[in-house]
Design a protein around this motif. Structure first.
Motif, mmCIF file in Angstrom:
data_model
loop_
_atom_site.group_PDB
_atom_site.id
_atom_site.type_symbol
_atom_site.label_atom_id
_atom_site.label_comp_id
_atom_site.label_asym_id
_atom_site.label_seq_id
_atom_site.Cartn_x
_atom_site.Cartn_y
_atom_site.Cartn_z
ATOM 1 N N SER A 148 0.822 -1.217 0.000
ATOM 2 C CA SER A 148 0.000 0.000 0.000
ATOM 3 C C SER A 148 0.852 1.261 0.000
ATOM 4 O O SER A 148 0.323 2.361 -0.179
ATOM 5 N N GLU A 175 -8.709 5.109 -1.154
ATOM 6 C CA GLU A 175 -7.996 3.869 -0.818
ATOM 7 C C GLU A 175 -8.544 2.695 -1.613
ATOM 8 O O GLU A 175 -7.793 1.802 -2.013
ATOM 9 N N THR A 176 -9.844 2.692 -1.861
ATOM 10 C CA THR A 176 -10.434 1.584 -2.624
ATOM 11 C C THR A 176 -9.934 1.573 -4.069
ATOM 12 O O THR A 176 -9.786 0.498 -4.670
ATOM 13 N N TRP A 203 -6.463 0.113 -3.873
ATOM 14 C CA TRP A 203 -6.587 -1.320 -3.572
ATOM 15 C C TRP A 203 -6.895 -2.108 -4.840
ATOM 16 O O TRP A 203 -6.270 -3.132 -5.124
ATOM 17 N N THR A 204 -7.855 -1.638 -5.624
ATOM 18 C CA THR A 204 -8.254 -2.357 -6.840
ATOM 19 C C THR A 204 -7.090 -2.478 -7.810
ATOM 20 O O THR A 204 -6.837 -3.558 -8.367
ATOM 21 N N ARG A 234 -3.899 -2.411 -7.085
ATOM 22 C CA ARG A 234 -2.888 -3.295 -6.502
ATOM 23 C C ARG A 234 -3.269 -4.764 -6.674
ATOM 24 O O ARG A 234 -2.429 -5.593 -7.040
ATOM 25 N N VAL A 235 -4.527 -5.088 -6.398
ATOM 26 C CA VAL A 235 -4.970 -6.477 -6.522
ATOM 27 C C VAL A 235 -4.832 -6.947 -7.967
ATOM 28 O O VAL A 235 -4.314 -8.044 -8.238
ATOM 29 N N GLN A 264 -7.676 -7.751 6.697
ATOM 30 C CA GLN A 264 -6.989 -7.477 5.438
ATOM 31 C C GLN A 264 -6.814 -8.733 4.591
ATOM 32 O O GLN A 264 -6.961 -8.705 3.375
ATOM 33 N N ARG A 283 -10.142 -9.607 3.140
ATOM 34 C CA ARG A 283 -10.491 -8.655 2.083
ATOM 35 C C ARG A 283 -9.767 -8.992 0.793
ATOM 36 O O ARG A 283 -10.358 -8.945 -0.295
ATOM 37 N N LEU A 284 -8.468 -9.338 0.887
ATOM 38 C CA LEU A 284 -7.745 -9.722 -0.319
ATOM 39 C C LEU A 284 -8.398 -10.941 -0.954
ATOM 40 O O LEU A 284 -8.622 -10.969 -2.168
ATOM 41 N N SER A 297 -11.407 -10.068 -2.840
ATOM 42 C CA SER A 297 -11.142 -9.193 -3.984
ATOM 43 C C SER A 297 -10.592 -9.933 -5.196
ATOM 44 O O SER A 297 -10.582 -9.391 -6.304
ATOM 45 N N CYS A 345 -0.291 -10.163 4.207
ATOM 46 C CA CYS A 345 -1.148 -8.997 4.435
ATOM 47 C C CYS A 345 -0.969 -8.466 5.851
ATOM 48 O O CYS A 345 -1.928 -8.013 6.482
#
Length: 261
Positions: free
Chosen positions: A72, A142-143, A146-147, A149-150, A172, A175-176, A179, A232
């Motif tokens: 992050s 942040e979302t 995040w998207t 990065r994933v 976390q 969440r990963l 996602s 994570c």
């Protein structure tokens, strides 16, 4: 206007301060690494702002400049320190000018890596990097980060792993897992943790899954889990306990684990 072979240095923020030797030292590094983004160490102002982030910027080992690109924290050399040839910049392509809310430095950095670019840091403090609570970077959700990065993790690493473990059975890590695309989720063989309560529960059930039966992923102690790991757990937050646990497994970063904290 610069000619094609001229260097392109990122302009620092208006009140950041470049050291007098910055351009010379980064130009010398760029001549040795013509397809790399060249960064440098920084000194933060105020000195006690973003201490963990500043340590991360300045202390990454040379191989970690490539292995830790999924965290992050963003690019492993920060954008105000970037320096590369104009030819390489043109090869990577322009910044995304979508406006406020677009992480243009992160997207450029990812495209740079997709084109085979390297990352090099001059290990001298060549920029006084001022912290601003209201800086434009804070306008990026942040979302959104995040998207990106994933998807980059799924593009660059996870296709090469037949199976993997997510290190962190907490918020976390779950969440990963949620996602990931359905195909990638099926590669997750376990979560691992040190929390006895989570381990005692025995599994994580993905309640929102459309699959029947709903996936139930085992939760193991980290010593019972199998690499490779997507980690994570945030670095530099546990007084060294997490880092000691990871070191005790004698794994190789980039091959056996990657940080996604």
């Amino acid at each position: 206007m610069r000619a094609r072979g001229d260097p392109a240095a990122a302009a620092p923020h208006v009140d950041d301060v470049m050291m007098p030797q910055r351009v010379r030292l980064q130009l010398e590094a760029a001549a040795r690494h013509p397809t790399s983004i060249i960064g440098c160490q920084v000194r933060r102002e105020p000195p006690d702002s973003t201490e963990r982030y500043t340590r991360w910027i300045n202390q990454l080992a040379s191989d970690q400049l490539l292995t830790q690109v999924f965290t992050s924290n963003g690019p492993t050399v920060i954008m105000p320190t970037w320096f590369c040839s104009r030819a390489w910049f043109s090869h990577v392509g322009p910044f995304d000018e979508g406006g406020q809310g677009v992480p243009e430095d992160l997207l450029f950095f990812y495209n740079h890596l997709r084109k085979g670019g390297g990352v090099v840091r001059v290990d001298q403090s060549l920029l006084l990097y001022r912290y601003h609570p209201n800086a434009a970077t804070h306008s990026v959700l942040e979302t959104t980060i995040w998207t990106h990065r994933v998807r980059f993790l799924e593009e660059r690493v996870l296709p090469h792993w037949a199976a993997f473990t997510i290190w962190n059975a907490g918020r976390q890590g779950r969440r990963l897992y949620r996602s990931l695309t359905a195909g990638t989720r099926r590669k997750v063989v376990a979560f691992c943790d040190v929390d006895e309560n989570k381990i005692r529960k025995g599994f994580y059930c993905h309640e929102d899954s459309q699959e029947r039966p709903k996936p139930r992923v085992p939760i193991l102690h980290f010593r019972a889990a199998q690499p490779p790991f997507v980690i994570c757990v945030k670095l530099d937050l546990t007084g060294g306990a997490f880092e000691d646990n990871l070191r005790s497994l004698h794994l190789q970063e980039g091959r056996d684990f990657l940080h996604f904290s």
